[in-house]
Design an enzyme around this catalytic site. Sequence first.
Site, PDB file in Angstrom:
ATOM      1  CG  LEU A 150      -4.362   4.480   5.364  1.00  0.00           C
ATOM      2  CD1 LEU A 150      -5.295   3.323   5.001  1.00  0.00           C
ATOM      3  CD2 LEU A 150      -5.115   5.798   5.344  1.00  0.00           C
ATOM      4  CE1 TYR A 151       4.281   4.842   2.981  1.00  0.00           C
ATOM      5  CE2 TYR A 151       5.218   3.584   4.807  1.00  0.00           C
ATOM      6  CZ  TYR A 151       5.346   4.136   3.549  1.00  0.00           C
ATOM      7  OH  TYR A 151       6.518   3.998   2.848  1.00  0.00           O
ATOM      8  CB  ALA A 152       1.774  -0.540   6.947  1.00  0.00           C
TER       9      ALA A 152
ATOM     10  CB  THR B 194      -1.531   2.484   0.969  1.00  0.00           C
ATOM     11  OG1 THR B 194      -0.368   3.052   1.599  1.00  0.00           O
ATOM     12  CG2 THR B 194      -2.793   3.109   1.552  1.00  0.00           C
TER      13      THR B 194
END
Length: 440
Positions: A245-247, A249
């Site tokens: 999810l970090y990637a 965003t």
Amino acid sequence: MSQQKTISHIDNLPSTPGKFKPEKSPPYIHRLRIHSAISRLTLWSSLFLIFIICFFFFSPPSSSASPRRALGGDSWGGHNWEKKVSRSAQTRSGLTVLVTGAAGFVGTHVSIALKRRGDGVLGLDNFNDYYDPQLKRARRKLLDRAGVFVVEGDINDSELLRKLFDVVAFTHVMHLAAQAGVRYAMQNPGSYVHSNIAGFVSLLEACKSANPQPAIVWASSSSVYGLNSKIPFSEKDRTDQPASLYAATKKAGEEIAHTYNHIYGLSITGLRFFTVYGPWGRPDMAYFFFTKDILKRRAITIYEAPDHGTVARDFTYIDDIVKGCLGALDTAKKSTGSGGKKKRAAQLRIFNLGNTSPVPVSELVSILEKLLKVKAKKKVLPMPRNGDVKFTHANISLAHKEFGYRPTTNLDTGLKKFVSWYQDYYSGSKKRVARAFSNI
């Protein structure tokens, strides 16, 4: 005489209710009551007026017409606050830079480097508790010593951003504020959307409405390459397969940047950082907590790829990243919009900032063992499905071509500097802690 008659009349009232019907009052008594009421009203009005006059003349003067708002124990607004903001942003070289995430790892180093060369720098940070806020407060002391004022506030606070742009005509924004970390996204996904997407939009909204519009350089991530298997990673490679999810965003941020560049003429440069490490680093990074656990004789977990494959990272020392950030700022062209309207096409760029030398995590541990003079207790486990990728490897030819980016620090040298700082900062000795503060 009339007053005595009035009293006598009242005394004739029965002590308990009954069918008593009071006599009709003479007209002069009504006039007396009206006159008394008017006198009381006049008296209270006079007293109220005197109170108002005293309040305005004797209350302490307000420092400014600007509002003051509490933010995590701090506040913003007012004459003294504006003086600190203006003084910090005063420039000798022409650049006036707002650095978001200024008390973060990269933000602290970039802010100090900018200030040392004569740029005006103002920091903004919300000091959240994703990792030890005391480390961020310690970094703030470094910034204070360098002459950088850090406003405590959130990039989602549009009123605060508007105020900052009213006080200072920023030429550039170095946007480093973000919710970092790949694994934490599985625990708190909302924080990534709040900071990396909503926060980025909030900042871009402030920038597109500013006059003049600043040029923007912001931190994307090597994580956007996700499941890409082509190495080394090039800016031309596909980035539509995020592994976390970090990637996702950060990839969304790149698309949002394109939109604001296209519609509003904002000059925007994205930087894809590759595993940044060094003194004053982030405690959630492997090299940091490996050091802590090795010194405490606790076992560390080393992950391996499927079929006992190697997990490797393109570790990039903080000083090299700072050079890349400053190079991107110096070559950023002006935004082309005004009053929220685009006049002509604006610059839009994306660069890798890495070291171009991937190192296996097992080798990282070996270097730490040598520097710490302690043998690590290791647990080797298969890599979990938590968003981590097997390897990262940066192609930096584009950054080298555009602004001469060339990393010079290998992992052995960089880790030696980190370990020296770590042992000083966490030693408990006042002299060694003071040395940790001086080595930046």
